[in-house]
Design a protein around this motif. Structure first.
Motif, mmCIF file in Angstrom:
data_model
loop_
_atom_site.group_PDB
_atom_site.id
_atom_site.type_symbol
_atom_site.label_atom_id
_atom_site.label_comp_id
_atom_site.label_asym_id
_atom_site.label_seq_id
_atom_site.Cartn_x
_atom_site.Cartn_y
_atom_site.Cartn_z
ATOM 1 N N ALA A 38 0.677 -1.530 -0.260
ATOM 2 C CA ALA A 38 -0.053 -0.200 0.009
ATOM 3 C C ALA A 38 0.989 1.321 -0.280
ATOM 4 O O ALA A 38 1.820 1.286 0.150
ATOM 5 C CB ALA A 38 -0.982 -0.565 1.473
ATOM 6 N N ASN A 39 0.974 2.509 -0.801
ATOM 7 C CA ASN A 39 0.940 3.948 -0.654
ATOM 8 C C ASN A 39 0.914 4.920 -0.524
ATOM 9 O O ASN A 39 1.752 5.615 -0.123
ATOM 10 C CB ASN A 39 1.060 3.988 -2.325
ATOM 11 N N ASN A 40 -0.153 3.818 0.821
ATOM 12 C CA ASN A 40 -1.264 5.221 1.463
ATOM 13 C C ASN A 40 -1.809 5.156 2.530
ATOM 14 O O ASN A 40 -2.523 3.651 3.023
ATOM 15 C CB ASN A 40 -1.314 6.367 0.202
ATOM 16 N N GLY A 41 -2.448 5.553 3.197
ATOM 17 C CA GLY A 41 -3.041 5.155 3.961
ATOM 18 C C GLY A 41 -4.724 4.811 3.856
ATOM 19 O O GLY A 41 -4.835 3.212 4.898
ATOM 20 N N GLU A 42 -5.257 4.467 3.119
ATOM 21 C CA GLU A 42 -6.333 4.341 2.438
ATOM 22 C C GLU A 42 -6.102 3.250 2.423
ATOM 23 O O GLU A 42 -7.170 2.111 1.754
ATOM 24 C CB GLU A 42 -6.980 5.335 2.037
ATOM 25 N N GLU A 43 -5.415 3.125 1.118
ATOM 26 C CA GLU A 43 -4.969 1.349 0.783
ATOM 27 C C GLU A 43 -4.746 0.766 1.641
ATOM 28 O O GLU A 43 -4.703 -0.377 2.243
ATOM 29 C CB GLU A 43 -3.849 1.767 0.165
ATOM 30 N N ALA A 44 -4.276 1.021 2.683
ATOM 31 C CA ALA A 44 -3.612 0.195 3.988
ATOM 32 C C ALA A 44 -4.619 0.040 4.317
ATOM 33 O O ALA A 44 -4.713 -1.715 5.025
ATOM 34 C CB ALA A 44 -2.192 1.059 4.886
ATOM 35 N N LEU A 45 -5.734 0.420 5.313
ATOM 36 C CA LEU A 45 -6.495 -0.149 5.716
ATOM 37 C C LEU A 45 -8.205 -0.317 5.056
ATOM 38 O O LEU A 45 -8.293 -1.212 5.118
ATOM 39 C CB LEU A 45 -7.741 1.739 6.470
ATOM 40 N N TYR A 46 -8.347 -0.483 3.362
ATOM 41 C CA TYR A 46 -9.203 -1.594 3.194
ATOM 42 C C TYR A 46 -7.909 -2.793 2.651
ATOM 43 O O TYR A 46 -8.595 -3.684 3.073
ATOM 44 C CB TYR A 46 -8.654 -0.736 1.236
ATOM 45 N N LEU A 47 -6.223 -3.006 3.164
ATOM 46 C CA LEU A 47 -6.167 -4.376 2.957
ATOM 47 C C LEU A 47 -5.865 -4.772 3.925
ATOM 48 O O LEU A 47 -6.528 -5.816 4.265
ATOM 49 C CB LEU A 47 -4.714 -4.274 1.687
ATOM 50 N N LEU A 48 -6.317 -4.386 4.808
ATOM 51 C CA LEU A 48 -6.416 -4.385 6.465
ATOM 52 C C LEU A 48 -7.606 -5.061 6.494
ATOM 53 O O LEU A 48 -7.756 -6.815 7.053
ATOM 54 C CB LEU A 48 -5.449 -3.537 7.280
ATOM 55 N N LYS A 49 -8.428 -4.847 5.983
ATOM 56 C CA LYS A 49 -10.397 -5.332 6.576
ATOM 57 C C LYS A 49 -10.090 -6.317 4.690
ATOM 58 O O LYS A 49 -10.983 -6.627 5.595
ATOM 59 C CB LYS A 49 -10.923 -3.870 6.236
ATOM 60 N N GLN A 50 -10.189 -6.368 4.390
ATOM 61 C CA GLN A 50 -10.153 -6.966 3.187
ATOM 62 C C GLN A 50 -9.479 -8.418 3.573
ATOM 63 O O GLN A 50 -9.871 -9.652 2.644
ATOM 64 C CB GLN A 50 -10.953 -6.435 1.668
ATOM 65 N N GLN A 51 -8.033 -8.589 3.488
ATOM 66 C CA GLN A 51 -7.156 -9.116 3.142
ATOM 67 C C GLN A 51 -6.626 -9.813 4.498
ATOM 68 O O GLN A 51 -5.933 -10.516 4.592
ATOM 69 C CB GLN A 51 -5.703 -8.680 2.219
ATOM 70 N N ASP A 52 -6.785 -9.440 5.676
ATOM 71 C CA ASP A 52 -6.433 -10.164 6.782
ATOM 72 C C ASP A 52 -5.598 -10.361 7.237
ATOM 73 O O ASP A 52 -4.689 -11.275 6.987
ATOM 74 C CB ASP A 52 -7.191 -11.232 7.170
ATOM 75 N N PRO A 53 -4.239 -9.710 6.846
ATOM 76 C CA PRO A 53 -2.806 -9.424 7.359
ATOM 77 C C PRO A 53 -2.420 -10.365 8.156
ATOM 78 O O PRO A 53 -2.813 -9.844 9.094
ATOM 79 C CB PRO A 53 -2.402 -8.859 6.602
ATOM 80 N N ASP A 54 -1.045 -10.752 8.973
ATOM 81 C CA ASP A 54 -0.627 -11.303 9.880
ATOM 82 C C ASP A 54 0.112 -10.658 10.891
ATOM 83 O O ASP A 54 0.560 -10.522 12.010
ATOM 84 C CB ASP A 54 0.256 -13.188 10.185
ATOM 85 N N ILE A 55 0.651 -8.950 9.606
ATOM 86 C CA ILE A 55 2.028 -8.569 10.408
ATOM 87 C C ILE A 55 1.726 -6.787 9.610
ATOM 88 O O ILE A 55 1.298 -7.700 8.285
ATOM 89 C CB ILE A 55 3.058 -9.063 10.632
ATOM 90 N N VAL A 56 2.112 -6.065 10.126
ATOM 91 C CA VAL A 56 2.192 -4.410 8.954
ATOM 92 C C VAL A 56 3.649 -3.834 9.332
ATOM 93 O O VAL A 56 3.772 -4.040 10.167
ATOM 94 C CB VAL A 56 1.224 -3.298 9.437
ATOM 95 N N LEU A 57 4.606 -3.634 8.174
ATOM 96 C CA LEU A 57 5.768 -2.693 7.916
ATOM 97 C C LEU A 57 4.790 -1.250 7.839
ATOM 98 O O LEU A 57 4.051 -1.185 6.548
ATOM 99 C CB LEU A 57 6.397 -3.299 7.209
ATOM 100 N N LEU A 58 5.107 -0.334 8.183
ATOM 101 C CA LEU A 58 4.350 0.479 7.913
ATOM 102 C C LEU A 58 4.936 1.803 8.390
ATOM 103 O O LEU A 58 5.887 2.354 9.137
ATOM 104 C CB LEU A 58 3.426 0.867 9.656
ATOM 105 N N ASP A 59 5.502 2.568 7.315
ATOM 106 C CA ASP A 59 6.120 3.837 7.585
ATOM 107 C C ASP A 59 5.690 4.951 7.612
ATOM 108 O O ASP A 59 4.325 4.979 7.906
ATOM 109 C CB ASP A 59 6.144 4.722 5.622
ATOM 110 N N VAL A 60 6.441 5.848 9.293
ATOM 111 C CA VAL A 60 5.417 7.205 9.628
ATOM 112 C C VAL A 60 5.084 7.793 8.461
ATOM 113 O O VAL A 60 4.287 8.592 8.889
ATOM 114 C CB VAL A 60 6.632 7.250 10.864
ATOM 115 N N MET A 61 5.718 8.388 8.151
ATOM 116 C CA MET A 61 5.508 9.483 6.542
ATOM 117 C C MET A 61 5.040 9.546 5.166
ATOM 118 O O MET A 61 5.267 8.162 4.521
ATOM 119 C CB MET A 61 6.212 10.833 6.517
ATOM 120 N N LEU A 62 2.995 8.973 5.692
ATOM 121 C CA LEU A 62 1.972 8.685 4.365
ATOM 122 C C LEU A 62 1.738 10.070 3.864
ATOM 123 O O LEU A 62 1.894 10.782 4.214
ATOM 124 C CB LEU A 62 2.099 7.815 4.773
ATOM 125 N N PRO A 63 1.457 10.263 2.909
ATOM 126 C CA PRO A 63 0.934 11.703 1.979
ATOM 127 C C PRO A 63 -0.239 11.777 1.991
ATOM 128 O O PRO A 63 -0.606 13.101 2.351
ATOM 129 C CB PRO A 63 0.877 10.887 0.292
#
Length: 240
Positions: A38-63
């Motif tokens: 995911a390139n931004n927060g909106e995409e990340a939230l969508y993937l979190l809810k739809q794909q149910d990942p086991d772990i997240v690597l998260l950049d602090v500065m997003l657009p």
């Protein structure tokens, strides 16, 4: 290549395509081939809810947001491990990361193999605190901890608890009425050499906010000045 991690799904959130490409290649070479980007927060939230990942690597500065705020949103849905990726190296920034529910903090520039090692370590710990087991849950009156499902219930309400906090609470529950130094706690729970007070202190404070009626006057996790902490398993089983 270690294929034992192939079952896990990793979500990487970063707006730098070069970092995404690099981590995707290294992770696949190390047996973690199920990668979501995911390139931004909106995409990340969508993937979190739809794909149910086991772990997240998260950049602090997003657009469109910052990683700390996004991690706080993640915690409304899941307690999977979250590892921050950031160029901010100050102790204050690291404390912010833990305060918002992060489990680890990796500074840029980083060695991609170290990132893989940290991800695998978090996955192992998360798996360890949510095993398939017939052992009963811990019940301390006003709160219960279920090792099988990884649930924390306080006063009848399920409380989302990040993986590292859950493991720390389980550690306390398994070592009642013992004075535990911060060095021992860090070594046993984080599996690393002790690197200062802040990590343990932040996680203890967050646990107190979850299970104590009055976190400033703890009933369960008490500070033993100069020595560490003690989890008091009150023999009468009284509620707070």
């Amino acid at each position: 290549m270690d294929h034992s991690f192939g079952q896990y799904k990793v979500l990487i959130v970063d707006d730098d395509q070069h970092i995404l490409d690099l981590l995707n290649v290294v992770f696949e070479n190390e047996g973690l081939s199920n990668i979501l980007n995911a390139n931004n927060g909106e995409e990340a939230l969508y993937l979190l809810k739809q794909q149910d990942p086991d772990i997240v690597l998260l950049d602090v500065m997003l657009p469109d947001t910052d990683g700390f705020t996004l991690c706080n949103q993640f915690r409304q849905f899941t307690n999977i491990p979250v590892l921050f990726l950031t160029a901010k190296t100050s102790d204050l920034a690291k404390l912010q990361g833990f305060n918002f529910g992060g489990d680890d903090y990796i500074t840029k520039p980083f060695n991609p193999l170290e990132v893989v090692a940290r991800v695998k370590a978090q996955l192992k710990r998360y798996k360890d605190v949510t095993p398939s087991s017939s052992k009963p849950s811990h019940d301390f009156g006003n709160f219960q901890i279920d090792k099988t499902s990884g649930k924390l219930v306080v006063d009848g309400i399920r409380i989302e608890c990040p993986a590292q906090e859950f493991k720390l609470l389980l550690y306390f529950c398994n070592h009642p009425n013992q004075i535990l130094s911060k060095q021992k706690i860090y070594r046993d729970v984080w599996g690393e050499f002790y690197n200062g007070d802040s990590t343990v202190m932040v996680h203890v404070r967050r646990l107190r906010e979850k299970i104590e009626k009055d976190p400033s006057r703890p009933h369960w996790i008490k500070t033993v000045r100069g020595l560490g902490y003690i989890f008091e398993d009150h023999p009468t089983g009284e509620k707070q």
